[in-house]
Design a protein around this motif. Structure first.
Motif, PDB file in Angstrom:
ATOM      1  N   PRO A 117     -10.570  -2.256  -1.305  1.00  0.00           N
ATOM      2  CA  PRO A 117     -11.162  -3.288  -2.161  1.00  0.00           C
ATOM      3  C   PRO A 117     -10.239  -4.514  -2.168  1.00  0.00           C
ATOM      4  CG  PRO A 117     -11.175  -1.168  -3.274  1.00  0.00           C
ATOM      5  CD  PRO A 117     -10.330  -1.007  -2.044  1.00  0.00           C
ATOM      6  N   LEU A 118     -10.825  -5.680  -2.186  1.00  0.00           N
ATOM      7  CA  LEU A 118     -10.015  -6.903  -2.112  1.00  0.00           C
ATOM      8  C   LEU A 118      -9.828  -7.601  -3.455  1.00  0.00           C
ATOM      9  CD1 LEU A 118     -11.255  -8.457   1.245  1.00  0.00           C
ATOM     10  CD2 LEU A 118      -9.286  -6.969   0.817  1.00  0.00           C
ATOM     11  N   TRP A 119     -10.397  -7.059  -4.551  1.00  0.00           N
ATOM     12  CA  TRP A 119     -10.184  -7.727  -5.838  1.00  0.00           C
ATOM     13  C   TRP A 119      -8.691  -7.712  -6.158  1.00  0.00           C
ATOM     14  CZ3 TRP A 119     -13.610  -3.351  -7.802  1.00  0.00           C
ATOM     15  CH2 TRP A 119     -12.877  -2.190  -7.978  1.00  0.00           C
ATOM     16  N   GLY A 120      -8.170  -8.821  -6.549  1.00  0.00           N
ATOM     17  CA  GLY A 120      -6.755  -8.938  -6.882  1.00  0.00           C
ATOM     18  C   GLY A 120      -5.804  -8.823  -5.709  1.00  0.00           C
ATOM     19  N   ILE A 121      -6.320  -8.984  -4.502  1.00  0.00           N
ATOM     20  CA  ILE A 121      -5.524  -8.752  -3.293  1.00  0.00           C
ATOM     21  C   ILE A 121      -4.263  -9.617  -3.237  1.00  0.00           C
ATOM     22  CG2 ILE A 121      -6.840 -10.363  -1.821  1.00  0.00           C
ATOM     23  CD1 ILE A 121      -5.480  -7.012  -0.635  1.00  0.00           C
ATOM     24  N   SER A 122      -4.329 -10.834  -3.720  1.00  0.00           N
ATOM     25  CA  SER A 122      -3.167 -11.717  -3.612  1.00  0.00           C
ATOM     26  C   SER A 122      -2.023 -11.293  -4.529  1.00  0.00           C
ATOM     27  CB  SER A 122      -3.565 -13.162  -3.914  1.00  0.00           C
ATOM     28  OG  SER A 122      -3.978 -13.276  -5.256  1.00  0.00           O
ATOM     29  N   LEU A 123      -2.282 -10.379  -5.445  1.00  0.00           N
ATOM     30  CA  LEU A 123      -1.253  -9.938  -6.385  1.00  0.00           C
ATOM     31  C   LEU A 123      -0.440  -8.754  -5.873  1.00  0.00           C
ATOM     32  CD1 LEU A 123      -3.438 -10.053  -9.622  1.00  0.00           C
ATOM     33  CD2 LEU A 123      -1.885 -11.818  -8.756  1.00  0.00           C
ATOM     34  N   PHE A 124      -0.792  -8.208  -4.716  1.00  0.00           N
ATOM     35  CA  PHE A 124      -0.231  -6.937  -4.300  1.00  0.00           C
ATOM     36  C   PHE A 124       0.348  -6.920  -2.895  1.00  0.00           C
ATOM     37  CE2 PHE A 124      -3.422  -6.024  -7.546  1.00  0.00           C
ATOM     38  CZ  PHE A 124      -2.616  -5.392  -8.477  1.00  0.00           C
ATOM     39  N   ALA A 125       1.140  -7.907  -2.519  1.00  0.00           N
ATOM     40  CA  ALA A 125       1.795  -7.876  -1.218  1.00  0.00           C
ATOM     41  C   ALA A 125       2.910  -6.840  -1.260  1.00  0.00           C
ATOM     42  CB  ALA A 125       2.365  -9.253  -0.895  1.00  0.00           C
ATOM     43  N   PRO A 126       3.287  -6.248  -0.153  1.00  0.00           N
ATOM     44  CA  PRO A 126       2.733  -6.412   1.183  1.00  0.00           C
ATOM     45  C   PRO A 126       1.386  -5.703   1.312  1.00  0.00           C
ATOM     46  CG  PRO A 126       4.459  -4.774   1.229  1.00  0.00           C
ATOM     47  CD  PRO A 126       4.407  -5.306  -0.176  1.00  0.00           C
ATOM     48  N   TYR A 127       0.771  -5.876   2.470  1.00  0.00           N
ATOM     49  CA  TYR A 127      -0.609  -5.462   2.673  1.00  0.00           C
ATOM     50  C   TYR A 127      -0.739  -4.357   3.712  1.00  0.00           C
ATOM     51  CZ  TYR A 127      -1.009  -9.835   0.223  1.00  0.00           C
ATOM     52  OH  TYR A 127      -0.862 -10.826  -0.703  1.00  0.00           O
ATOM     53  N   LEU A 128      -1.933  -3.845   3.830  1.00  0.00           N
ATOM     54  CA  LEU A 128      -2.356  -2.717   4.648  1.00  0.00           C
ATOM     55  C   LEU A 128      -1.877  -1.414   4.018  1.00  0.00           C
ATOM     56  CD1 LEU A 128      -1.979  -4.145   8.262  1.00  0.00           C
ATOM     57  CD2 LEU A 128      -4.050  -3.952   6.878  1.00  0.00           C
ATOM     58  N   HIS A 129      -2.300  -0.313   4.581  1.00  0.00           N
ATOM     59  CA  HIS A 129      -2.056   0.994   3.970  1.00  0.00           C
ATOM     60  C   HIS A 129      -0.581   1.352   3.867  1.00  0.00           C
ATOM     61  CE1 HIS A 129      -1.861   1.792   8.243  1.00  0.00           C
ATOM     62  NE2 HIS A 129      -1.259   2.926   7.977  1.00  0.00           N
ATOM     63  N   ASP A 130       0.239   0.773   4.725  1.00  0.00           N
ATOM     64  CA  ASP A 130       1.654   1.127   4.739  1.00  0.00           C
ATOM     65  C   ASP A 130       2.564  -0.064   4.470  1.00  0.00           C
ATOM     66  OD1 ASP A 130       1.247  -0.251   7.082  1.00  0.00           O
ATOM     67  OD2 ASP A 130       1.926   1.370   8.385  1.00  0.00           O
ATOM     68  N   GLY A 131       1.983  -1.187   4.051  1.00  0.00           N
ATOM     69  CA  GLY A 131       2.781  -2.352   3.704  1.00  0.00           C
ATOM     70  C   GLY A 131       3.393  -3.094   4.871  1.00  0.00           C
ATOM     71  N   ARG A 132       2.882  -2.874   6.061  1.00  0.00           N
ATOM     72  CA  ARG A 132       3.495  -3.519   7.230  1.00  0.00           C
ATOM     73  C   ARG A 132       3.131  -4.992   7.391  1.00  0.00           C
ATOM     74  NH1 ARG A 132       1.167  -0.429  12.394  1.00  0.00           N
ATOM     75  NH2 ARG A 132       1.055   1.279  10.945  1.00  0.00           N
ATOM     76  N   ALA A 133       2.146  -5.474   6.644  1.00  0.00           N
ATOM     77  CA  ALA A 133       1.735  -6.881   6.739  1.00  0.00           C
ATOM     78  C   ALA A 133       2.303  -7.653   5.551  1.00  0.00           C
ATOM     79  CB  ALA A 133       0.216  -6.994   6.773  1.00  0.00           C
ATOM     80  N   ALA A 134       3.188  -8.595   5.823  1.00  0.00           N
ATOM     81  CA  ALA A 134       3.839  -9.366   4.766  1.00  0.00           C
ATOM     82  C   ALA A 134       2.907 -10.392   4.139  1.00  0.00           C
ATOM     83  CB  ALA A 134       5.085 -10.054   5.305  1.00  0.00           C
ATOM     84  N   THR A 135       1.945 -10.887   4.898  1.00  0.00           N
ATOM     85  CA  THR A 135       1.042 -11.934   4.418  1.00  0.00           C
ATOM     86  C   THR A 135      -0.404 -11.519   4.659  1.00  0.00           C
ATOM     87  OG1 THR A 135       0.899 -13.114   6.526  1.00  0.00           O
ATOM     88  CG2 THR A 135       2.757 -13.696   5.063  1.00  0.00           C
ATOM     89  N   LEU A 136      -1.321 -12.211   3.996  1.00  0.00           N
ATOM     90  CA  LEU A 136      -2.741 -11.961   4.238  1.00  0.00           C
ATOM     91  C   LEU A 136      -3.113 -12.301   5.674  1.00  0.00           C
ATOM     92  CD1 LEU A 136      -4.150 -13.246   0.850  1.00  0.00           C
ATOM     93  CD2 LEU A 136      -4.183 -10.880   1.683  1.00  0.00           C
ATOM     94  N   PHE A 137      -2.516 -13.369   6.221  1.00  0.00           N
ATOM     95  CA  PHE A 137      -2.764 -13.702   7.628  1.00  0.00           C
ATOM     96  C   PHE A 137      -2.354 -12.531   8.511  1.00  0.00           C
ATOM     97  CE2 PHE A 137      -1.639 -15.087  11.817  1.00  0.00           C
ATOM     98  CZ  PHE A 137      -2.625 -15.989  12.163  1.00  0.00           C
ATOM     99  N   ASP A 138      -1.166 -11.976   8.274  1.00  0.00           N
ATOM    100  CA  ASP A 138      -0.696 -10.845   9.074  1.00  0.00           C
ATOM    101  C   ASP A 138      -1.650  -9.662   8.962  1.00  0.00           C
ATOM    102  OD1 ASP A 138       1.581 -12.305   9.761  1.00  0.00           O
ATOM    103  OD2 ASP A 138       2.841 -11.321   8.251  1.00  0.00           O
TER     104      ASP A 138
END
Length: 123
Positions: free
Chosen positions: A68-89
């Protein structure tokens, strides 16, 4: 409230096919939920594979439930294992079933990519 950049990004999000998996609303007993997910498993390609099997009969080690993407900008890093530092990544690492949308995203102009990221930051 969405600004002009976020509104344009919302349209681009749909146009390039992100809403195929990140469905904007899901029905519920209390009305629509703006979840931006279909809650289904999708093949995200071998580069994201973590070799965890979901269920005894699953052979797919690169399948993940659509986040789910609600509140996505509040929860970096991203992806299931946190390997993406930014939304672009995170978008850039989409593959498998999401590869066409990822390629469409990368084909956008810089301004359009900024608008799409701005949209996500407004969720």
């Amino acid at each position: 409230p969405f600004n002009a950049s976020a509104l344009n990004g919302e349209q681009l999000f749909d146009t390039i096919g992100c809403t195929g998996c990140h469905v904007p609303t899901l029905p519920s007993s209390r009305g629509p939920v703006n979840a931006y997910t279909d809650l289904l498993l999708h093949d995200m390609g071998p580069d994201l594979a973590d070799f965890i099997r979901l269920g005894e009969s699953s052979n797919a080690v690169a399948e993940f439930r659509t986040q789910p993407l609600w509140g996505i900008s509040l929860f970096a890093p991203y992806l299931h294992d946190g390997r993406a530092a930014t939304l672009f990544d995170a978008i850039d690492m989409h593959a498998g079933e999401a590869l066409p949308s990822r390629n469409e995203f990368l084909g956008l102009t810089e301004s359009e990519r900024v608008d799409l990221i701005t949209f996500l930051e407004h969720l």
